[in-house]
Design a protein around this motif. Structure first.
Motif, mmCIF file in Angstrom:
data_model
loop_
_atom_site.group_PDB
_atom_site.id
_atom_site.type_symbol
_atom_site.label_atom_id
_atom_site.label_comp_id
_atom_site.label_asym_id
_atom_site.label_seq_id
_atom_site.Cartn_x
_atom_site.Cartn_y
_atom_site.Cartn_z
ATOM 1 N N ALA B 188 1.789 -13.181 56.024
ATOM 2 C CA ALA B 188 1.610 -14.301 55.101
ATOM 3 C C ALA B 188 2.446 -15.486 55.563
ATOM 4 O O ALA B 188 3.603 -15.317 55.955
ATOM 5 N N GLU B 189 1.845 -16.668 55.508
ATOM 6 C CA GLU B 189 2.583 -17.886 55.877
ATOM 7 C C GLU B 189 2.013 -19.037 55.066
ATOM 8 O O GLU B 189 0.818 -19.306 55.114
ATOM 9 N N VAL B 190 2.870 -19.727 54.313
ATOM 10 C CA VAL B 190 2.388 -20.825 53.458
ATOM 11 C C VAL B 190 2.078 -22.094 54.244
ATOM 12 O O VAL B 190 1.319 -22.945 53.783
ATOM 13 N N VAL B 232 -2.207 -15.069 57.372
ATOM 14 C CA VAL B 232 -2.904 -15.404 56.143
ATOM 15 C C VAL B 232 -2.192 -16.592 55.502
ATOM 16 O O VAL B 232 -0.979 -16.548 55.278
ATOM 17 N N HIS B 233 -2.967 -17.635 55.228
ATOM 18 C CA HIS B 233 -2.392 -18.856 54.660
ATOM 19 C C HIS B 233 -2.187 -18.666 53.156
ATOM 20 O O HIS B 233 -3.021 -19.042 52.332
ATOM 21 N N ILE B 234 -1.068 -18.084 52.803
ATOM 22 C CA ILE B 234 -0.819 -17.675 51.412
ATOM 23 C C ILE B 234 0.668 -17.434 51.227
ATOM 24 O O ILE B 234 1.385 -17.161 52.208
ATOM 25 N N ASN B 235 1.132 -17.534 50.006
ATOM 26 C CA ASN B 235 2.525 -17.176 49.723
ATOM 27 C C ASN B 235 2.684 -15.653 49.819
ATOM 28 O O ASN B 235 1.833 -14.897 49.334
ATOM 29 N N ALA B 236 3.752 -15.210 50.440
ATOM 30 C CA ALA B 236 3.944 -13.775 50.685
ATOM 31 C C ALA B 236 3.971 -12.970 49.389
ATOM 32 O O ALA B 236 3.406 -11.867 49.318
ATOM 33 N N PRO B 268 8.423 -21.439 47.008
ATOM 34 C CA PRO B 268 8.016 -20.811 45.752
ATOM 35 C C PRO B 268 6.484 -20.746 45.649
ATOM 36 O O PRO B 268 5.780 -21.564 46.234
ATOM 37 N N SER B 269 6.035 -19.785 44.935
ATOM 38 C CA SER B 269 4.591 -19.620 44.700
ATOM 39 C C SER B 269 4.093 -20.698 43.733
ATOM 40 O O SER B 269 4.863 -21.244 42.940
ATOM 41 N N GLY B 270 2.800 -21.018 43.851
ATOM 42 C CA GLY B 270 2.207 -21.983 42.912
ATOM 43 C C GLY B 270 2.246 -23.414 43.406
ATOM 44 O O GLY B 270 1.807 -24.334 42.697
ATOM 45 N N TYR B 271 2.786 -23.627 44.602
ATOM 46 C CA TYR B 271 2.841 -24.974 45.171
ATOM 47 C C TYR B 271 2.299 -24.943 46.594
ATOM 48 O O TYR B 271 2.527 -23.975 47.319
ATOM 49 N N SER B 272 1.626 -26.002 46.994
ATOM 50 C CA SER B 272 1.346 -26.165 48.419
ATOM 51 C C SER B 272 2.667 -26.552 49.085
ATOM 52 O O SER B 272 3.637 -26.903 48.402
ATOM 53 N N VAL B 273 2.696 -26.499 50.423
ATOM 54 C CA VAL B 273 3.906 -26.888 51.143
ATOM 55 C C VAL B 273 4.296 -28.330 50.781
ATOM 56 O O VAL B 273 5.464 -28.623 50.509
ATOM 57 N N GLU B 290 12.489 -21.667 40.829
ATOM 58 C CA GLU B 290 11.125 -21.188 41.141
ATOM 59 C C GLU B 290 11.146 -20.326 42.402
ATOM 60 O O GLU B 290 10.464 -19.303 42.499
ATOM 61 N N SER B 291 11.938 -20.763 43.352
ATOM 62 C CA SER B 291 12.034 -20.051 44.619
ATOM 63 C C SER B 291 12.574 -18.634 44.384
ATOM 64 O O SER B 291 12.020 -17.641 44.885
ATOM 65 N N LEU B 292 13.624 -18.532 43.579
ATOM 66 C CA LEU B 292 14.214 -17.213 43.311
ATOM 67 C C LEU B 292 13.277 -16.353 42.472
ATOM 68 O O LEU B 292 13.216 -15.125 42.654
#
Ligand SMILES: NC(=O)c1ccc[n+]([C@@H]2O[C@H](COP(=O)([O-])OP(=O)(O)OC[C@H]3O[C@@H](n4cnc5c(N)ncnc54)[C@H](O)[C@@H]3O)[C@@H](O)[C@H]2O)c1
Ligand SMILES: NC(=O)c1ccc[n+]([C@@H]2O[C@H](COP(=O)([O-])OP(=O)(O)OC[C@H]3O[C@@H](n4cnc5c(N)ncnc54)[C@H](O)[C@@H]3O)[C@@H](O)[C@H]2O)c1
Lengths: 558, 558
Positions: B188-190, B232-236, B268-273, B290-292
């Motif tokens: 996974a890689e954002v 995969v273009h996604i948050n891990a 953090p999940s829920g955001y684009s880079v 959010e990151s934690l």
């Protein structure tokens, strides 16, 4: 165990004088006249040790005896852990004591690891074998009080009363440093034996159990402008409250109890030493709570006495940090530390407590160095006054030693004060005018060797107090320059996790190699003080750098 | 700014090859093919920098160009702060990065000081100018997966699916290391650009936005026993939950997102880079929370996948420590770190990621070293396999380089593997068979150079995980032994306050001086790994010490 102190004379057990110097200095730390509790390997400052255990001590001794001139011994928290081939210009001994990874860098983890036999408290000069007894600190204390007197009282403490606490290995220098400045000192000390020891060695004049008596005699002496010192057998916190109750306000208030260590250094009020020692064994948690409660009262006493008109400063035992952290006293730092108040201007010039010991054990060798220093720096009047006072009033302990604050200032040949002195001594050794080599070392508290936000780097102009790159660079650079022993310690006077600092020794055996090492190390070492303070924006340091051609890369280029 | 990468060829700008090597390695770190974001001076690992600012970079370059063969430059957190005369056998550059006094040794204080321009994050090889791109980590990742395969799957990953996250500077090595072991990798890689970069350089085969697609292709490849990798273009964290929802269980689960740094490393999940980068600017506090939160879901995902039957290990990004500390996840450490699981037995023998770069820039020089290493160690089959694979599949980035895990084991002349190799290369340089000097360095993650309780020293046998005396001794000893660059960093892969580590470079220019330095440093450096682990009671280390005559003072004496 038989504590003989350092071997003396001109015959050596080791393969060279560099190794021999390490061996003698280690044993000098454990001389009963020098160290506070040699039986426990404790040198000073609460639990500052010279070796992790007697087995470790034996192994260090054996290693030093066998160490070749191109080998380097590694000591990890007082235990010898390795020996490798390096080369003649490299150090013979490398020491790292008490260092913990940041997040674990506190007393709790330290004591856990200590109990498992994995780490040792090196304090500052204890674990680096550079402690020389109370004589080592006396000049620093004298200089600090002289600087205070310069600022507030026209350069003299006569008629002034200084109140303090703690007559241990370092704190014991206070009464003498006050009387050397012609002042009066009242010092609280819970351990009667410590007062006796200071009286025996001429550091303190009298002792008493009676605070009224102490105040009366002190006031009388001050009125007569006579030097006087008295150790009061009492807890410092109780004494300050007693003074406030009596409406007695001294001129100066400070403290050197071992407040940096709430468990093994500081004594809680309401217990005799024996009772407290028993409590520490039986119930360390309660001990710590009581100890911190007393510290809070102690700091409140200092602040109240300051409010009543006294000059207050913290004398490097982190008592402010302790009560701020553990008793949430936000106003604890309302009185300053001694470094920003009195010492930093010296650090900017690379000045610090430079010191040397005569490996011969012969006091004549030190007298010869005294002459040399007076001779080399004819213009330094204060230094001459110090040498006179020291010769008169400071008894040698263990290996005869001397301390002088020398710095970076260079002569026409570009040699720093420290280098000039060391090269001269090296010549005297070569010429046989001094019987055996002289080892030169210093306190960890020095111009460019320490990061300690509650003490040496408190309130730096650029807020860089906590940056610890500097002591690491100091150690690496002095290693590169060829110091014979190099050490890096965590903790020290302000307690674990509160400071990082480095030290070094250079052995002047009269050889060309020694001259080379001395020339380099006594440039790099005070030089670190100049660049560290220049980087922080201190004008005195920038001027010193300009005057003495110290490279400061980001300033030297447009 | 024009990022050219390192100068190459046989003409030099500096006064000697040692200084030139420092200059080339610094610039190699900033080669756009090597470093992740040279414009910001960021090399890898979130914010790991090569210099504090472009002004500091310029000053370092100017200093290196003028530095004499007997001078030493001091670099404090990426800024040149001093230059002193030492001697030829001493290092030319000494570096201390990111070090803070223990109590202040956390991100909060670090970021405060960083904002004031007083400190820099050196990561590990970034601030010590030893980063060589993803090629640097590839062998370590390959070895770790090979060790895992040895333990669980008869030495081969074919038919096995490895799931991970993060395709940054280091993490980007994972897909290739898996396929080199014949396995299948889903990562996974954002940041889509990072996936593209790994595909361009041959480290990863395909990319997708569609998790179903990735699982399908991976499963098919595994069934056919074919190597395959997909980014995969996604948050891990989202990916792991997606896998659990679908009932998909991989064979191995790990992660190399920059979780050690919750603000500047992890997304953090829920955001684009872009959205996340904007949030970080505007509202860093919310970002961190959010990151934690995402990290907590991420670790829960790893633990659930482990429960479902996968082999889980943490790959040195401290994601366990982060959620344990900040999200109170007490079970975070229910999966092991990679060092105790797979690497420590190698450390006991002084083995670690030894590496070298051809200062000429000529790939032929590295091919010549490849031959030399095969030739010198005919019995090391795994090493030969590695050299073959590397020649086939690892593209050079910046200065051509090679990594091999070599250790302490000595030959009849008492020369270690590392020393034998370095001396041979030095001869080839002297003979002109290699065009220009080779610089030898290593990762900070090495046998005896690091204290890092959540990674390299996790779960030490004697509980000495947090003791930081060792990396300091390592740096001092390598300085004494004559390494050409020596550095000490706080932080690194696991974040500020979580580790202390040291590094060094030796320049093989064909001279007798280089041979002397190589012989000493490549004994002391891996030797520290042997004595550190012997001291902790590891049998493999004690055996290695006995076999190779490494002095272990407290064991050598009764
Ligand atoms: N200027 C500096 O750099 C500097 C110099 C010396 C000492 N210090 C610091 O000063 C402290 C003392 O050092 P030391 O070597 O003398 O330590 P030490 O442990 O040898 O002596 C401390 C003394 O304080 C006494 N004491 C403890 N609690 C007391 C209390 N509540 N009331 C009265 N007496 C009490 C003890 O009995 C002991 O004699 C340490 O914290 C040290 O780090 C700083
Ligand atoms: N074995 C080791 O010793 C070792 C080796 C390499 C890296 N590490 C650690 O691994 C981490 C990665 O190192 P790097 O050099 O590759 O760092 P990097 O910052 O260059 O790359 C991290 C990558 O992770 C991506 N990322 C961040 N959060 C994500 C998320 N939630 N989901 C998916 N992708 C995300 C980022 O976009 C980036 O591409 C660091 O913490 C490093 O310290 C350890």
């Amino acid at each position: 165990r038989d504590y003989q102190g350092a071997p003396t004379g001109t015959d050596i057990e080791c393969k060279g004088w560099r190794q021999e110097a390490a061996l003698r200095m280690l044993n000098n730390n454990l001389d009963p006249d020098v160290g506070e509790n040699p039986e426990e390997l404790v040198v000073y400052g609460g639990t500052g040790r010279a070796a992790r255990s007697w087995d470790a001590y034996d192994a260090i001794m054996a290693e030093l005896r066998e160490l070749d001139d191109d080998e380097t011994l590694l000591v990890q928290s007082g235990k010898p852990v390795g020996r490798f081939t390096t080369h003649e210009r490299a150090p013979r001994v490398l020491i790292a004591n008490s260092n913990l990874v940041g997040k674990w860098d506190d007393w709790e983890h330290f004591h856990e690891l200590e109990a498992k036999g994995l780490i040792m408290y090196g304090q500052m000069t204890a674990g680096s074998w550079a402690y020389i007894g109370t004589q080592g600190i006396i000049q620093g204390t004298y200089e600090t009080l002289a600087a205070l007197a310069d600022e507030h009282y026209d350069g003299d403490l006569s008629g002034k009363i200084v109140v303090t606490g703690g007559l241990g290995g370092m704190g014991g220098a206070q009464p003498l440093a006050v009387t050397m400045n012609h002042g009066v000192c009242i010092a609280a000390e819970v351990d009667e034996g410590r007062i006796d020891r200071r009286i025996e060695t001429g550091y303190c004049m009298e002792k008493t159990d009676d605070l009224d008596d102490a105040i009366e005699k002190a006031t009388e002496a001050a009125e007569n402008g006579e030097p006087y010192s008295v150790g009061v057998h009492i807890n410092a916190a109780d004494m300050l409250e007693g003074m406030l109750d009596r409406g007695f306000v001294p001129d100066v208030i400070t403290d050197q109890t071992s407040a940096h260590d709430e468990l093994e250094g500081y004594y809680p009020s309401g217990y005799s030493v024996e009772e407290a020692d028993h409590l520490r064994e039986e119930d360390p948690e309660t001990y710590v709570e009581e100890s911190l409660d007393t510290m809070a009262r102690h700091v409140r006493g200092i602040l109240d006495i300051q409010d009543a008109g006294a000059i207050a400063f913290e004398y490097g035992n982190n008592i402010r940090g302790q009560v701020k952290e553990h008793r949430d006293m936000q106003h604890a730092f309302d009185f300053p530390g001694f470094v920003p108040a009195y010492i930093r201007p010296l650090f900017c010039q690379g000045k610090g407590p430079f010191r040397w010991a005569a490996l011969s054990g012969n006091p004549e060798d030190i007298h010869r160095t005294d002459e040399a220093v007076v001779d080399l720096f004819p213009e330094k009047e204060q230094l001459h006054r110090w040498i006179d006072l020291a010769q008169e009033q400071v008894e040698f302990q263990g290996l005869p030693s001397r301390v002088c604050w020398l710095g970076y200032a260079t002569d026409d040949d570009g040699l720093t004060e420290r280098a000039r002195f060391a090269l001269r001594i090296n010549e005297l050794v070569a010429d046989g005018e001094i019987e055996a080599p002289i080892v030169v070392t210093r306190d960890h508290l020095d111009a460019g060797s320490v990061a300690s936000p509650n003490r040496e780097t408190e309130a730096m102009r650029d807020d860089s107090d906590a940056i610890a790159d500097w002591p690491i660079l100091n150690a690496l650079l002095n290693c590169a320059a060829g110091a014979d022993i190099v050490s890096v310690h965590d903790g020290g006077g302000v307690g674990i996790g509160n400071a990082l600092h480095a030290n070094n020794h250079v052995v002047l055996d009269g050889s060309e190699l020694a001259a080379e090492k001395a020339r380099r190390v006594f440039t790099t070492d005070p030089g670190m003080g100049v660049i560290r303070h220049a980087d922080a924006g201190y004008d005195e340091a920038i001027e010193q750098a300009e005057k003495s051609n110290v490279a400061v890369p980001m300033r030297d280029r447009p």
